[in-house]
Structure formats: structure tokens, C-alpha cells
Design a protein around this motif. Structure first.
Motif, mmCIF file in Angstrom:
data_model
loop_
_atom_site.group_PDB
_atom_site.id
_atom_site.type_symbol
_atom_site.label_atom_id
_atom_site.label_comp_id
_atom_site.label_asym_id
_atom_site.label_seq_id
_atom_site.Cartn_x
_atom_site.Cartn_y
_atom_site.Cartn_z
ATOM 1 N N THR A 103 -13.813 38.642 9.403
ATOM 2 C CA THR A 103 -13.665 37.247 8.955
ATOM 3 C C THR A 103 -14.525 37.000 7.722
ATOM 4 O OG1 THR A 103 -13.465 36.724 11.291
ATOM 5 C CG2 THR A 103 -13.691 34.853 9.795
ATOM 6 N N ALA A 104 -15.747 37.546 7.734
ATOM 7 C CA ALA A 104 -16.660 37.353 6.601
ATOM 8 C C ALA A 104 -16.036 37.912 5.319
ATOM 9 C CB ALA A 104 -17.980 38.042 6.892
ATOM 10 N N VAL A 105 -15.439 39.102 5.421
ATOM 11 C CA VAL A 105 -14.802 39.711 4.244
ATOM 12 C C VAL A 105 -13.638 38.827 3.788
ATOM 13 C CG1 VAL A 105 -13.423 41.689 3.481
ATOM 14 C CG2 VAL A 105 -15.494 42.059 4.845
ATOM 15 N N THR A 106 -12.815 38.377 4.752
ATOM 16 C CA THR A 106 -11.646 37.562 4.409
ATOM 17 C C THR A 106 -12.068 36.288 3.690
ATOM 18 O OG1 THR A 106 -10.578 38.423 6.387
ATOM 19 C CG2 THR A 106 -9.576 36.475 5.397
ATOM 20 N N GLU A 107 -13.103 35.630 4.231
ATOM 21 C CA GLU A 107 -13.506 34.344 3.634
ATOM 22 C C GLU A 107 -14.202 34.532 2.296
ATOM 23 O OE1 GLU A 107 -14.740 31.375 6.332
ATOM 24 O OE2 GLU A 107 -12.804 31.714 7.320
ATOM 25 N N ALA A 108 -15.037 35.571 2.200
ATOM 26 C CA ALA A 108 -15.722 35.805 0.920
ATOM 27 C C ALA A 108 -14.688 36.091 -0.172
ATOM 28 C CB ALA A 108 -16.685 36.980 1.062
ATOM 29 N N ILE A 109 -13.683 36.881 0.167
ATOM 30 C CA ILE A 109 -12.674 37.216 -0.852
ATOM 31 C C ILE A 109 -11.798 36.005 -1.158
ATOM 32 C CG2 ILE A 109 -10.628 38.658 -1.301
ATOM 33 C CD1 ILE A 109 -12.261 41.035 -0.443
ATOM 34 N N ALA A 110 -11.580 35.135 -0.147
ATOM 35 C CA ALA A 110 -10.819 33.902 -0.431
ATOM 36 C C ALA A 110 -11.559 33.067 -1.459
ATOM 37 C CB ALA A 110 -10.607 33.119 0.852
ATOM 38 N N GLY A 111 -12.903 32.981 -1.314
ATOM 39 C CA GLY A 111 -13.724 32.212 -2.259
ATOM 40 C C GLY A 111 -13.641 32.819 -3.662
ATOM 41 N N TYR A 112 -13.774 34.138 -3.728
ATOM 42 C CA TYR A 112 -13.679 34.853 -5.008
ATOM 43 C C TYR A 112 -12.325 34.601 -5.669
ATOM 44 C CZ TYR A 112 -17.450 38.104 -6.165
ATOM 45 O OH TYR A 112 -18.589 38.665 -6.620
ATOM 46 N N SER A 113 -11.275 34.698 -4.845
ATOM 47 C CA SER A 113 -9.909 34.549 -5.387
ATOM 48 C C SER A 113 -9.730 33.152 -5.976
ATOM 49 C CB SER A 113 -8.851 34.763 -4.301
ATOM 50 O OG SER A 113 -9.027 35.997 -3.706
ATOM 51 N N ALA A 114 -10.257 32.144 -5.250
ATOM 52 C CA ALA A 114 -10.106 30.765 -5.740
ATOM 53 C C ALA A 114 -10.787 30.633 -7.100
ATOM 54 C CB ALA A 114 -10.704 29.801 -4.729
ATOM 55 N N THR A 115 -11.977 31.239 -7.252
ATOM 56 C CA THR A 115 -12.683 31.169 -8.541
ATOM 57 C C THR A 115 -11.856 31.867 -9.623
ATOM 58 O OG1 THR A 115 -14.668 31.422 -7.235
ATOM 59 C CG2 THR A 115 -14.938 31.583 -9.623
#
Ligand code: PEP
Ligand code: MG
Length: 562
Positions: A103-115
């Protein structure tokens, strides 16, 4: 339930040919479990994630070494992103907040993708790569196989839920003996790419993903049948049946014509240089649809005038005296091009795609038209240029004026939106010819997404509503004296090809592997018989009824080979 030995699975045959080989199942993208427990030791979890990120980076670098120059750069950049300390830090923050590793990987990458999305341009284009890294890392953390199409090293049959056209295009006939997908539709671009590459393919095969990788399977891309762990006898029968079919089809040779010598040009659909070479070596009388956007799938920037001129010259020189019908870029929907993107849309299939995009970004079209005109001058080919997704008379007029002023004389439109079919007598006077894109025409007539396999029944090429719309387009062709061809998948199906000829089309364009069956079907029927088939199909109350009625009337020799 795992399918047992000799069990047969069925689907819709979309690319002819038989194949026997071990199955390689494409693993789906993994999803972090919604109830993933919080880490008991954040430091240990972080160390585990760092280790996996490192492994994924190494895996990407190993693939980069084997890839061509373009893919190599992309894979190397991806490996660098996987090693980015900022990413590890963002994951650590998530772990500290009590998220489990996946989950941590999924959410961190979601944040990166949004940026990245907000930054736009090159950075926004990297989002797909970030998501690929996410899927690989999550799969490893969960102990699942790596997602995506693996690199095939020996002859195998690929099974997947579905494949994107860009994924299919990375396959080769040497190692990919066949494609079986659980979803997909007969007019989806994956089916089209597979047929163009001459790889046997079947879509809508329920249960294929439960067959373990490595299991030998036999498939017939002519009938849609898959046999799990086939006996030697079944394999022999399959090959014999294919041999008999090929022998029958080989009996029809020469240019396409009905048995009473009414000519119907049989042309090839191409999308890549490889396709062009296959088509040139086939019995095709020319190219009826060159899907130019297929050349540029996966490209970040628009290919230069020089590069396009060189590519078109290479293709045209293969066809010297034969006609080549080129379609200008048809980007959008399931064929997104990064350099021709007008931003996110709610319904891309109904959005700014095809000619709409060409009109919004005329600089893309201008470069393409200039390159086509130069390549024509160099090769002297019989070039005809058509626009995708024309809906109105004014679009047709705009395209014709634009194209003629680039020095191209033979201008056409695709009729693939019902509005254009209904108004063909108004549209055709502006151009020299039209080509029916029955894939999209069926999609828009029936309001059924061509990429959604579950709706395949509504997209049957013998659907009477579709035939009525085609008939309207052909009436316009007759009144204006402009030729109308077909370049959608319906043209490559022997039964619907006969019906389309009966409705008045003068050429049929298809994957070269489909040409023999259509040539054979035409050779067995007169034009009047085709007209009769069209009549009974239109009178039917459903596609199923239309097929039954047509099958009853066709020459029995055709029934044995389809
Ligand atoms: C069609 O829509 O029938 C067609 C030929 O174009 P494409 O399949 O590329 O959308
Ligand atoms: Mg189309």
C-alpha cells in the motif's frame, strides 16, 4: 477450476492460422490488499522495499541491454526512477503512517504521478513508466509473478486478459506463435495488430487464464477453438484440417472478382514497415488502409518531416504500380499518441480524435501531408490519402482543400460515423473516394464500445442495422459516382465480404492472411447472388438470423472452409 487435458475452450477467431505450443500467461497488474496490515517494524519494511526497488531497477537494466536504442533509453530512465532516493523517502513516509509495504508503494507512486501530471510535458509522459514500476514492485512484495508481457525466448502461445495494441506490436512471429485473450473484441486494435502480423489470435476465450503457464495448447485462429494439452491425434487433425482449408483457398487466384467477373479489388491493411513487407509479398492488389498512427505508437515527439518522408518512401517503393491508400493520423481513444494529445477526456472514443485532432493541431497534419507528397514524388506510387472519423460535410471539405493544396490529388474520407454514411451524397462530392471503417461504424451505430469484448455480439458485421447504414453510404456512392471500399474487419470476413459487395462496395481491404478466404468466397458467387445475400441479410431481424440466412444461400463449398 483448472481446465483439464484435452478440454476445449472456445472464443471468437480474429486472426487465422493454427499453432501448437506451451502457454505463457501474462500476469495481470497486482493490487495491494485493502486490509494489508501495518508494518510491525518500519525500518525492516523499508529495507525490504528498498531491496525490491533495487531488484526491479536491475531487472529493467537487464531488459535495456537487450532492447533496441529507443526502448533502451526508456528502460534505463525507468531503472533510474526506481532508484530515486526521493521515491524511497516518500514510501518511508507512508510506512511511518502505518501503511503496509504494498500500500505504501502504491500511495507514494500515486503522489509522484499526480505531481508529474501537473508538471505536464515530458514529466507527465513518465507516469505510465511510474505505474509500471509500481506494478513490478508490488508484485514482488506480494510474491506474485511480474506483470506485463514477458520477453518470449522460445515459440509460445501468449494468454492474457487483454493486450494493448502497443504491447501486441512488441511481439514477433518467431517467438509468439499465437495469442489467446479472455477479453477483447473482434474489432479491437489488438486483434487487428495480431492479424496484420500474421499471428493466429482468438479473443473472448473464457477460462484461458486458469490454464497454468507451460501447459501445451493447440489453437485454431480460423475457428476459435483452443485445446488444452492436445493429444498427438488432435494435433494431427488440426494440422490436416488447416491443410485442407489452405488447399481449397489456394484454388482461387488472381485479382479479386465475382464468378461473373465483376471486379472487387482485394487490398491489404498495414500499420508498420513489417506489415508493408508482408503485404507487398502477398497477393494483395495494393494497400487499402495504411494506419499511419501505428508507426508512431510509443513515440514521445512527432517524427520529423525527413523521418516521415523516409518511412513513407520505403513503404511506397514496395508497391510501385499498386495503389496505396494512406490514412492520416487517427490518434486518440485506444491509440493515444503522446505528441498528439489534447488532454484527458471523459469519453475518448467520442472525443477529439481522428480528423478532429487533425483540425485542432494542423501542424501535425501539414508535416504528414508534406512527407506523403514528397514520398509520392520520389516513388511515383498511385497514392490516395484519406481522413479518419469524418462526421460532416465541412470536415470533408476542409480536409480535401488542405490535402490538395499539399499537392496530393486523390483525396478520400473514411465513413465510420453514421452521420457520414447518412449524408454520403453530400460528403462525397468534395472528395474522390470513400472507405467504410466498419469497426467504428458498428461501434457508433450500435452504441457499443468495440474494445469491450462482452459487447462483441452487438458488433457483428452482419448486424442488419449496420448493413442498413452501409447501404445508405453506398447509395450516396452510386448517386455521386464515387467508389466506396471497406477497410474495417467486416471486409476480411468471407460472409460479410459477400454481403458488402452485394451492397455496392468496390474494394475490400484486410489483413493479408485473410485475402485467400475472401478471394475464394467471391470466386464462388455472382454479383447478383451477392445482392441477394445482402437483401436477405438486411431483411433478417438479427445478426444471428442474417448469418443463418446467408449461410443457407452461399455455395456449400464455402461452408467447408469458414
Ligand atoms: C474502422 O474503424 O473500421 C477502421 C478501419 O479504422 P480503425 O480500425 O483503425 O479504427
Ligand atoms: Mg476507425
Amino acid at each position: 477450476m483448472t481446465p483439464h487435458d484435452h478440454q476445449r475452450l472456445h472464443g471468437i477467431a480474429v486472426s487465422p492460422g493454427v499453432a501448437v505450443g506451451p502457454l505463457v500467461v501474462v500476469a495481470p497488474a497486482p493490487v495491494a490488499p485493502p486490509d494489508e496490515p501495518a508494518p510491525t517494524d518500519v525500518a525492516a519494511s523499508l529495507a525490504q522495499v528498498r531491496q525490491v526497488l533495487q531488484e526491479v531497477a536491475e531487472q529493467l537494466l537487464a531488459r535495456a541491454h537487450e532492447a533496441g536504442p529507443q526502448a533502451r533509453t526508456i528502460l534505463e530512465t525507468d531503472a533510474m526512477m526506481a532508484r530515486d532516493p526521493g521515491l524511497a523517502q516518500a514510501i518511508e513516509e507512508q510506512l511511518t503512517q502505518g501503511k503496509g509495504p504494498a500500500t505504501a508503494v502504491t500511495e507514494a507512486i500515486a503522489g509522484y504521478s499526480a505531481t508529474f501530471e501537473t508538471l505536464g510535458g515530458y514529466m507527465a509522459e513518465r507516469v505510465t513508466d511510474l505505474l509500471d514500476i509500481r506494478d513490478r514492485v508490488v508484485a514482488r512484495l506480494l510474491g506474485l509473478p511480474s506483470p506485463g508481457v514477458p520477453t518470449l525466448t522460445t515459440g509460445s502461445i501468449l494468454a492474457a486478459h487483454d493486450l494493448a495494441p502497443a504491447e501486441t506490436a512488441t511481439l514477433t512471429r518467431e517467438t509468439c506463435l499465437g495469442i489467446i485473450v479472455e477479453a477483447g473484441g473482434p474489432t479491437s486494435h489488438t486483434a487487428i495488430v495480431a492479424a496484420g502480423m500474421g499471428i493466429p489470435a482468438i479473443v473472448q476465450v473464457a477460462g484461458v487464464l486458469s490454464v497454468p503457464s507451460g501447459t501445451p495448447v493447440a489453437m485454431d485462429g480460423g475457428t476459435g477453438e483452443v485445446t488444452i494439452n492436445p493429444s498427438i491425434e488432435a494435433q494431427t487433425q488440426l494440422n490436416q484440417r488447416a491443410g485442407r482449408r489452405e488447399a481449397a483457398l489456394a484454388s482461387a487466384i488472381g485479382p479479386g472478382a465475382t464468378s461473373d467477373a465483376h471486379p472487387v479489388a482485394l487490398l491489404a491493411n498495414i500499420g508498420t514497415l513489417d506489415d508493408a513487407h508482408h503485404a507487398a509479398a502477398s497477393s494483395a492488389e495494393g494497400v487499402g488502409l495504411f494506419r499511419t498512427e501505428f508507426l508512431f505508437l510509443g513515440r514521445d515527439t512527432m517524427p520529423s518531416l525527413e523521418e516521415q518522408t523516409q518511412t513513407y518512401t520505403e513503404v511506397f517503393s514496395l508497391f510501385s504500380s499498386r495503389r496505396v491508400v494512406v490514412r492520416t493520423l487517427d490518434a486518440g481513444a485506444d491509440k493515444p499518441l503522446k505528441f498528439a494529445d489534447l488532454g484527458p477526456e471523459e469519453n475518448p472514443a467520442l472525443g477529439r480524435r481522428g480528423i478532429r485532432l487533425g483540425m485542432a493541431r494542423p501542424e501535425l497534419l501539414n508535416v504528414q501531408l508534406a512527407a506523403l507528397a514528397s514520398a509520392q514524388q520520389i516513388t511515383g506510387v498511385d497514392l490516395r490519402v484519406m481522413a479518419p472519423m469524418i462526421a460532416t460535410e465541412s470536415e470533408a471539405q476542409w480536409f480535401a482543400t488542405h490535402t490538395r493544396s499539399a499537392g496530393l490529388t486523390q483525396v478520400g474520407v473514411m465513413i465510420e460515423i453514421p452521420a457520414a454514411a447518412v449524408r454520403s451524397h453530400h460528403i462525397l462530392p468534395h472528395v474522390d473516394f470513400a472507405s467504410l471503417g466498419t469497426n467504428d461504424l458498428a461501434q457508433y451505430t450500435m452504441g457499443a464500445d468495440r474494445m469491450q469484448g462482452e459487447l462483441a455480439d452487438l458488433l457483428d458485421p452482419l448486424e442488419p442495422a449496420l448493413l442498413d447504414v452501409v447501404a445508405l453510404a453506398c447509395e450516396g456512392g452510386q448517386t455521386t459516382g464515387k467508389p466506396i471500399g471497406v477497410c474495417g474487419e467486416a471486409g476480411g470476413n468471407p460472409l460479410s465480404a459477400l454481403v458488402l459487395v452485394g451492397l455496392g462496395v468496390s474494394s475490400l481491404s484486410m489483413a493479408p492472411t485473410r485475402l485467400p478466404a475472401v478471394r475464394y468466397a467471391l470466386s464462388l458467387h455472382t454479383l447478383e447472388q451477392c445482392q441477394q445475400l445482402a437483401k436477405v441479410a438486411r431483411e433478417a431481424s438479427s445478426a444471428h438470423e442474417a448469418r443463418t440466412a446467408v449461410l443457407e444461400l452461399v455455395d456449400p463449398a464455402l461452408r467447408d472452409v469458414i
